[in-house]
Design a protein around this motif. Sequence first.
Motif, PDB file in Angstrom:
ATOM      1  N   ASP A  11       0.849  -1.183   0.000  1.00 48.53           N
ATOM      2  CA  ASP A  11       0.000   0.000   0.000  1.00 48.53           C
ATOM      3  C   ASP A  11       0.890   1.240   0.000  1.00 48.53           C
ATOM      4  O   ASP A  11       1.761   1.389   0.863  1.00 48.53           O
ATOM      5  N   PRO A  12       0.715   2.173  -0.956  1.00 48.67           N
ATOM      6  CA  PRO A  12       1.628   3.324  -1.058  1.00 48.67           C
ATOM      7  C   PRO A  12       1.605   4.237   0.171  1.00 48.67           C
ATOM      8  O   PRO A  12       2.646   4.780   0.542  1.00 48.67           O
ATOM      9  N   ILE A  13       0.452   4.424   0.790  1.00 49.87           N
ATOM     10  CA  ILE A  13       0.381   5.284   1.973  1.00 49.87           C
ATOM     11  C   ILE A  13       1.033   4.593   3.165  1.00 49.87           C
ATOM     12  O   ILE A  13       1.838   5.198   3.889  1.00 49.87           O
ATOM     13  N   ARG A  14       0.719   3.328   3.355  1.00 49.92           N
ATOM     14  CA  ARG A  14       1.323   2.576   4.465  1.00 49.92           C
ATOM     15  C   ARG A  14       2.845   2.503   4.298  1.00 49.92           C
ATOM     16  O   ARG A  14       3.602   2.689   5.248  1.00 49.92           O
ATOM     17  N   GLU A  15       3.280   2.245   3.064  1.00 46.07           N
ATOM     18  CA  GLU A  15       4.717   2.158   2.803  1.00 46.07           C
ATOM     19  C   GLU A  15       5.392   3.509   2.980  1.00 46.07           C
ATOM     20  O   GLU A  15       6.486   3.604   3.540  1.00 46.07           O
ATOM     21  N   GLY A  16       4.733   4.576   2.509  1.00 44.77           N
ATOM     22  CA  GLY A  16       5.290   5.913   2.674  1.00 44.77           C
ATOM     23  C   GLY A  16       5.419   6.295   4.134  1.00 44.77           C
ATOM     24  O   GLY A  16       6.415   6.912   4.543  1.00 44.77           O
ATOM     25  N   TRP A  17       4.412   5.935   4.918  1.00 43.56           N
ATOM     26  CA  TRP A  17       4.442   6.233   6.357  1.00 43.56           C
ATOM     27  C   TRP A  17       5.558   5.461   7.048  1.00 43.56           C
ATOM     28  O   TRP A  17       6.316   6.013   7.844  1.00 43.56           O
ATOM     29  N   ARG A  18       5.683   4.179   6.703  1.00 46.72           N
ATOM     30  CA  ARG A  18       6.733   3.358   7.304  1.00 46.72           C
ATOM     31  C   ARG A  18       8.108   3.909   6.956  1.00 46.72           C
ATOM     32  O   ARG A  18       8.987   4.018   7.821  1.00 46.72           O
ATOM     33  N   ASN A  19       8.302   4.265   5.695  1.00 46.33           N
ATOM     34  CA  ASN A  19       9.599   4.813   5.280  1.00 46.33           C
ATOM     35  C   ASN A  19       9.891   6.141   5.965  1.00 46.33           C
ATOM     36  O   ASN A  19      11.039   6.425   6.327  1.00 46.33           O
ATOM     37  N   PHE A  20       8.848   6.960   6.136  1.00 47.88           N
ATOM     38  CA  PHE A  20       9.048   8.231   6.832  1.00 47.88           C
ATOM     39  C   PHE A  20       9.485   7.992   8.271  1.00 47.88           C
ATOM     40  O   PHE A  20      10.409   8.660   8.771  1.00 47.88           O
ATOM     41  N   ILE A  64       0.773  13.530   4.573  1.00 48.00           N
ATOM     42  CA  ILE A  64      -0.630  13.647   4.996  1.00 48.00           C
ATOM     43  C   ILE A  64      -1.486  14.141   3.839  1.00 48.00           C
ATOM     44  O   ILE A  64      -2.623  13.666   3.628  1.00 48.00           O
ATOM     45  N   ASP A  65      -0.972  15.093   3.078  1.00 50.41           N
ATOM     46  CA  ASP A  65      -1.692  15.604   1.907  1.00 50.41           C
ATOM     47  C   ASP A  65      -1.997  14.452   0.941  1.00 50.41           C
ATOM     48  O   ASP A  65      -3.124  14.315   0.441  1.00 50.41           O
ATOM     49  N   GLU A  66      -0.997  13.606   0.674  1.00 46.45           N
ATOM     50  CA  GLU A  66      -1.191  12.466  -0.223  1.00 46.45           C
ATOM     51  C   GLU A  66      -2.219  11.490   0.352  1.00 46.45           C
ATOM     52  O   GLU A  66      -3.046  10.935  -0.388  1.00 46.45           O
ATOM     53  N   ALA A  67      -2.159  11.268   1.665  1.00 41.49           N
ATOM     54  CA  ALA A  67      -3.086  10.328   2.298  1.00 41.49           C
ATOM     55  C   ALA A  67      -4.527  10.822   2.204  1.00 41.49           C
ATOM     56  O   ALA A  67      -5.445  10.032   1.953  1.00 41.49           O
ATOM     57  N   LEU A  68      -4.734  12.113   2.384  1.00 38.84           N
ATOM     58  CA  LEU A  68      -6.090  12.650   2.301  1.00 38.84           C
ATOM     59  C   LEU A  68      -6.618  12.563   0.872  1.00 38.84           C
ATOM     60  O   LEU A  68      -7.799  12.273   0.645  1.00 38.84           O
ATOM     61  N   SER A  69      -5.742  12.794  -0.107  1.00 40.03           N
ATOM     62  CA  SER A  69      -6.143  12.635  -1.506  1.00 40.03           C
ATOM     63  C   SER A  69      -6.547  11.193  -1.783  1.00 40.03           C
ATOM     64  O   SER A  69      -7.554  10.927  -2.452  1.00 40.03           O
ATOM     65  N   GLU A  70      -5.750  10.258  -1.267  1.00 42.48           N
ATOM     66  CA  GLU A  70      -6.044   8.842  -1.464  1.00 42.48           C
ATOM     67  C   GLU A  70      -7.345   8.456  -0.772  1.00 42.48           C
ATOM     68  O   GLU A  70      -8.128   7.653  -1.301  1.00 42.48           O
ATOM     69  N   ALA A 136      -0.092  13.125  13.011  1.00 39.35           N
ATOM     70  CA  ALA A 136      -0.246  12.415  11.742  1.00 39.35           C
ATOM     71  C   ALA A 136      -0.610  10.954  11.960  1.00 39.35           C
ATOM     72  O   ALA A 136      -1.480  10.408  11.267  1.00 39.35           O
ATOM     73  N   ASN A 137       0.038  10.316  12.918  1.00 35.68           N
ATOM     74  CA  ASN A 137      -0.229   8.906  13.192  1.00 35.68           C
ATOM     75  C   ASN A 137      -1.677   8.689  13.600  1.00 35.68           C
ATOM     76  O   ASN A 137      -2.332   7.748  13.144  1.00 35.68           O
ATOM     77  N   GLU A 138      -2.196   9.564  14.458  1.00 38.59           N
ATOM     78  CA  GLU A 138      -3.577   9.425  14.903  1.00 38.59           C
ATOM     79  C   GLU A 138      -4.551   9.573  13.728  1.00 38.59           C
ATOM     80  O   GLU A 138      -5.517   8.817  13.612  1.00 38.59           O
ATOM     81  N   ALA A 139      -4.279  10.546  12.842  1.00 35.27           N
ATOM     82  CA  ALA A 139      -5.157  10.756  11.692  1.00 35.27           C
ATOM     83  C   ALA A 139      -5.104   9.563  10.739  1.00 35.27           C
ATOM     84  O   ALA A 139      -6.146   9.090  10.248  1.00 35.27           O
ATOM     85  N   LEU A 140      -3.910   9.056  10.459  1.00 33.64           N
ATOM     86  CA  LEU A 140      -3.766   7.930   9.542  1.00 33.64           C
ATOM     87  C   LEU A 140      -4.391   6.659  10.106  1.00 33.64           C
ATOM     88  O   LEU A 140      -4.977   5.857   9.360  1.00 33.64           O
ATOM     89  N   GLN A 141      -4.280   6.463  11.410  1.00 39.94           N
ATOM     90  CA  GLN A 141      -4.929   5.319  12.034  1.00 39.94           C
ATOM     91  C   GLN A 141      -6.443   5.445  11.940  1.00 39.94           C
ATOM     92  O   GLN A 141      -7.145   4.473  11.647  1.00 39.94           O
ATOM     93  N   HIS A 142      -6.950   6.637  12.211  1.00 37.16           N
ATOM     94  CA  HIS A 142      -8.397   6.866  12.160  1.00 37.16           C
ATOM     95  C   HIS A 142      -8.945   6.606  10.761  1.00 37.16           C
ATOM     96  O   HIS A 142     -10.055   6.070  10.607  1.00 37.16           O
ATOM     97  N   LEU A 143      -8.163   6.939   9.738  1.00 37.58           N
ATOM     98  CA  LEU A 143      -8.586   6.721   8.353  1.00 37.58           C
ATOM     99  C   LEU A 143      -8.368   5.280   7.894  1.00 37.58           C
ATOM    100  O   LEU A 143      -8.787   4.905   6.795  1.00 37.58           O
ATOM    101  N   PHE A 145      -5.416   3.756   7.361  1.00 39.03           N
ATOM    102  CA  PHE A 145      -4.249   3.546   6.511  1.00 39.03           C
ATOM    103  C   PHE A 145      -3.142   2.774   7.223  1.00 39.03           C
ATOM    104  O   PHE A 145      -2.388   2.038   6.578  1.00 39.03           O
ATOM    105  N   VAL A 146      -2.981   2.984   8.526  1.00 37.34           N
ATOM    106  CA  VAL A 146      -1.871   2.370   9.255  1.00 37.34           C
ATOM    107  C   VAL A 146      -2.371   1.769  10.559  1.00 37.34           C
ATOM    108  O   VAL A 146      -3.461   2.097  11.038  1.00 37.34           O
ATOM    109  N   GLY A 147      -1.541   0.898  11.114  1.00 39.73           N
ATOM    110  CA  GLY A 147      -1.833   0.327  12.420  1.00 39.73           C
ATOM    111  C   GLY A 147      -1.074   1.075  13.500  1.00 39.73           C
ATOM    112  O   GLY A 147      -0.757   2.253  13.348  1.00 39.73           O
TER     113      GLY A 147
END
Length: 199
Positions: A11-20, A64-70, A136-143, A145-147
Amino acid sequence: CSMNTMDSAHDPIREGWRNFLIEAAFAKGYKTPYVIESGGPVANNPVLDTLLPSLLIVKLASLIDEALSECIVRRGLTMPKKCRPDLKGKINFLTDCGHLKDETQLHKLRNFRNELAHESTGKANWKELETSIEIANEALQHLGFVGARPQFEISAERVPAEPVDPNYLMSFNYSVTLKSEGKKVAELTWSRHLHRDGE
């Protein structure tokens, strides 16, 4: 210098977050390899302590911008023409649609990003970076995208190596490793050579 990561996600968002998170962990542990050289405590580098958190927060806001677009695409949503397709517009739109839990914190991150990117006096510190990552982590988890956010341990190693050039007096291979739950997730490696002429 090269970096290898293990267990890449698809998943591009999950992978991007992990790499970040991996990049942020390496950045926060920038003193780790120098401890090998000194054999003791290493002083902070004020340049890196100023630049690295600021650059990472700007990159974090882009993620985060990319994640919201996705999120908008995956949920089949269409932004109305009255909403600008920038980060502010996406935060407001997804909030109005009921998909974001705390737009206040995301706007706080967005405003901080703008300050760092557009104002010459803008700068961040490591504590502010950590706060931004948590937002960012809280927002991505809520959406969805990530664990849970992984916790990393950083270590460094220097190993003597056989010189590959007759002009080298000594050679060393260096590695800085990140582990999570005892498993290696990323590694930075490089070599250093001591020339016979002292250069």
